[in-house]
Scaffold this active site. Structure first.
Site: not given
Ligand SMILES: [Mg+2]
Length: 171
Positions: A7, A9, A129
């Site tokens: 990922d 961000d 996340d």
């Molecule tokens: Mg993310």
């Protein structure tokens, strides 16, 4: 070679630093990192929705400490794809491409997957996340620690605190 999905961000790009910077510039508030723990980004930063749609927000995001060197090595050991649900913020599409070229120039365009839902993504390992992305994935899942997920039980996912821990688990 195992396929590794990473990922952007909150994993490669430090978006919390950007939220704090934009909030300070707009409202003069300087939040402690601890204040954002356990809250969604839009709860922690009330104008987050405006910031992510401001030109430059993604382009100028700091790189997560240690990620470049670990990524260079992961890229030799795994079939690496950077997968970002960039369609959530359409302005971010070109900025994310530029950001990857600037900071992770060893990755080719074929490895940059800017998409909508990550439910269509398949691979062996996913590092993200957000539970909403990891929960659907049919492989090993690593939860990258960010303030919004810090108070939640990782469940079947393996929590990693930083890129040193990513290195320990995957290299
Ligand atoms: Mg993310």
């Amino acid at each position: 070679m195992e396929r590794l999905i990473i990922d952007m961000d909150g994993v490669l790009a430090d978006v919390y630093s950007q939220f704090r910077k934009y909030e300070k510039a707009e409202l003069g508030i300087e939040q402690e990192t601890a204040a954002a723990i356990g809250k969604a980004e839009r709860e922690a930063f009330k104008n987050a929705g405006t910031y992510v749609n401001t030109p430059g927000f993604f382009l100028e995001a700091p790189v997560m400490p240690g990620s470049v060197e670990v990524m260079r090595r992961l890229n030799r050991k795994y079939e690496v794809y950077i997968v970002s649900a960039a369609m959530e913020f359409p302005l971010s599409l070109y900025e994310k491409y530029q950001w990857l070229q600037q900071n992770f120039s060893f990755l080719g365009w074929e490895q940059m997957v800017l998409c909508g839902s990550k439910k269509v993504i398949h691979g062996d390992i996913m590092l993200d996340d957000h539970f909403k992305n990891l929960d659907h994935f049919n492989g090993r899942t690593l939860l990258y620690a960010q303030p919004h997920n810090m108070t939640k039980d990782p469940g079947k996912h393996v929590r990693v605190a930083d890129w040193q821990e990513v290195e320990q688990v995957l290299l």
